[in-house]
Design an enzyme around this catalytic site. Structure first.
Site, PDB file in Angstrom:
ATOM      1  N   HIS A 233       0.839  -1.202   0.000  1.00  0.00           N
ATOM      2  CA  HIS A 233       0.000   0.000   0.000  1.00  0.00           C
ATOM      3  C   HIS A 233       0.879   1.259   0.000  1.00  0.00           C
ATOM      4  CE1 HIS A 233      -3.109  -2.645   2.225  1.00  0.00           C
ATOM      5  NE2 HIS A 233      -3.657  -2.367   1.065  1.00  0.00           N
TER       6      HIS A 233
ATOM      7  N   LYS B 253     -18.524  -5.780   6.813  1.00  0.00           N
ATOM      8  CA  LYS B 253     -17.312  -6.585   6.633  1.00  0.00           C
ATOM      9  C   LYS B 253     -16.513  -6.544   7.931  1.00  0.00           C
ATOM     10  CE  LYS B 253     -13.484  -6.828   3.347  1.00  0.00           C
ATOM     11  NZ  LYS B 253     -12.816  -6.094   2.263  1.00  0.00           N
TER      12      LYS B 253
ATOM     13  N   ARG C  80      -1.764  -5.863  -8.331  1.00  0.00           N
ATOM     14  CA  ARG C  80      -0.677  -6.788  -7.995  1.00  0.00           C
ATOM     15  C   ARG C  80      -0.501  -7.813  -9.103  1.00  0.00           C
ATOM     16  NH1 ARG C  80      -3.406  -7.469  -2.267  1.00  0.00           N
ATOM     17  NH2 ARG C  80      -5.113  -7.076  -3.682  1.00  0.00           N
TER      18      ARG C  80
ATOM     19  N   SER D 110      -3.064  -7.816   3.017  1.00  0.00           N
ATOM     20  CA  SER D 110      -3.211  -7.621   4.463  1.00  0.00           C
ATOM     21  C   SER D 110      -3.559  -8.930   5.174  1.00  0.00           C
ATOM     22  CB  SER D 110      -4.304  -6.592   4.741  1.00  0.00           C
ATOM     23  OG  SER D 110      -3.994  -5.380   4.119  1.00  0.00           O
TER      24      SER D 110
HETATM   25  P1  ADP Z   1      -9.935  -3.474  -0.551  1.00  0.00           P
HETATM   26  O1  ADP Z   1     -10.682  -4.138   0.556  1.00  0.00           O
HETATM   27  O2  ADP Z   1     -10.613  -2.283  -1.135  1.00  0.00           O
HETATM   28  O3  ADP Z   1      -9.377  -4.413  -1.607  1.00  0.00           O
HETATM   29  P2  ADP Z   1      -7.250  -3.281   0.391  1.00  0.00           P
HETATM   30  O4  ADP Z   1      -6.742  -2.560   1.578  1.00  0.00           O
HETATM   31  O5  ADP Z   1      -7.107  -4.756   0.413  1.00  0.00           O
HETATM   32  O6  ADP Z   1      -8.709  -2.816   0.203  1.00  0.00           O
HETATM   33  O7  ADP Z   1      -6.553  -2.700  -0.913  1.00  0.00           O
HETATM   34  C1  ADP Z   1      -6.685  -1.366  -1.302  1.00  0.00           C
HETATM   35  C2  ADP Z   1      -6.047  -1.211  -2.653  1.00  0.00           C
HETATM   36  O8  ADP Z   1      -4.660  -1.461  -2.571  1.00  0.00           O
HETATM   37  C3  ADP Z   1      -6.569  -2.166  -3.730  1.00  0.00           C
HETATM   38  O9  ADP Z   1      -6.554  -1.512  -4.956  1.00  0.00           O
HETATM   39  C4  ADP Z   1      -5.555  -3.270  -3.729  1.00  0.00           C
HETATM   40  O10 ADP Z   1      -5.489  -3.929  -4.979  1.00  0.00           O
HETATM   41  C5  ADP Z   1      -4.295  -2.486  -3.462  1.00  0.00           C
HETATM   42  N1  ADP Z   1      -3.252  -3.293  -2.834  1.00  0.00           N
HETATM   43  C6  ADP Z   1      -3.310  -4.066  -1.749  1.00  0.00           C
HETATM   44  N2  ADP Z   1      -2.127  -4.668  -1.489  1.00  0.00           N
HETATM   45  C7  ADP Z   1      -1.290  -4.243  -2.471  1.00  0.00           C
HETATM   46  C8  ADP Z   1       0.069  -4.527  -2.805  1.00  0.00           C
HETATM   47  N3  ADP Z   1       0.798  -5.376  -2.105  1.00  0.00           N
HETATM   48  N4  ADP Z   1       0.567  -3.916  -3.887  1.00  0.00           N
HETATM   49  C9  ADP Z   1      -0.197  -3.071  -4.618  1.00  0.00           C
HETATM   50  N5  ADP Z   1      -1.462  -2.790  -4.387  1.00  0.00           N
HETATM   51  C10 ADP Z   1      -2.015  -3.365  -3.321  1.00  0.00           C
END
Ligand code: ADP
Length: 169
Positions: free
Chosen positions: A18, A42, A91, A129
């Site tokens: 992130h 959620k 990703r 995460s």
């Molecule tokens: P959501 O529940 O909206 O998917 P996340 O916190 O899991 O929220 O992810 C928020 C954004 O960050 C999404 O676009 C996700 O694809 C991106 N994201 C999460 N982890 C990574 C990573 N390791 N590298 C790049 N983008 C990421």
């Protein structure tokens, strides 16, 4: 319209993947809002306040980035912020279907904002995460995957769980 972007997500908790995306967005936009989704439906490991605090402490070097939270429609929040872009991280191909659907839906709701996909550094392309929470829960070392403050919070949670288990709670 100003060059303002919104980066929405659960950030439960924030990872180095992130942060890599936030750093890239901060170069491209005058202001970036990292927006933690308030979603009572959620279940999350950390509260919105905890997640926001972890993000804030992880990006003190990014002066044009603000951390907020929102509920309801993302496009309403984007409009309120007078933002021209929604940032999402990509990703792997596995992210594509869902992100494509969301991007087109959001465009329908609010055509003035473009969804912009940023690719993370390859080092973090496998990271999410949930994986981090699982490793931390099992006592693994997550210091390479999350910022130091987040690693500390995860370790505290693990120790709290161990103490409760010992007490038979
Ligand atoms: P959501 O529940 O909206 O998917 P996340 O916190 O899991 O929220 O992810 C928020 C954004 O960050 C999404 O676009 C996700 O694809 C991106 N994201 C999460 N982890 C990574 C990573 N390791 N590298 C790049 N983008 C990421």
């Amino acid at each position: 319209m100003n060059r303002i972007a919104v980066y929405p997500g659960s950030f439960d908790p924030i990872t180095k993947g992130h942060i890599d995306v936030i750093e890239r967005a901060a170069v491209l936009f005058e202001r970036v809002y990292v927006a933690v989704v308030r979603n009572p439906a959620k279940s999350a490991a950390f509260t919105v306040a905890e997640r926001s605090e972890m993000i804030r402490r992880s990006i003190p070097h990014l002066k044009n980035v603000k951390v907020e939270s929102f509920d309801g429609l993302l496009t309403n929040y984007v409009k309120k912020k007078r933002s021209c872009a929604i940032i999402r991280g990509l990703r792997a191909v596995s992210d594509f279907d869902y992100e494509f659907q969301m991007a087109l839906t959001n465009r329908k709701m609010y055509p003035k904002a473009e969804t912009i996909f940023l690719m993370t550094d390859a080092r973090y392309s496998y990271l999410n995460s949930g994986l981090v929470r699982q490793i931390a829960k099992l006592g693994g070392d997550v210091r390479e995957l999350v910022p130091p403050y987040v690693a500390k919070r995860l370790e505290n949670s693990r120790q709290r769980r161990v103490r409760l288990r010992r007490k038979g709670l």
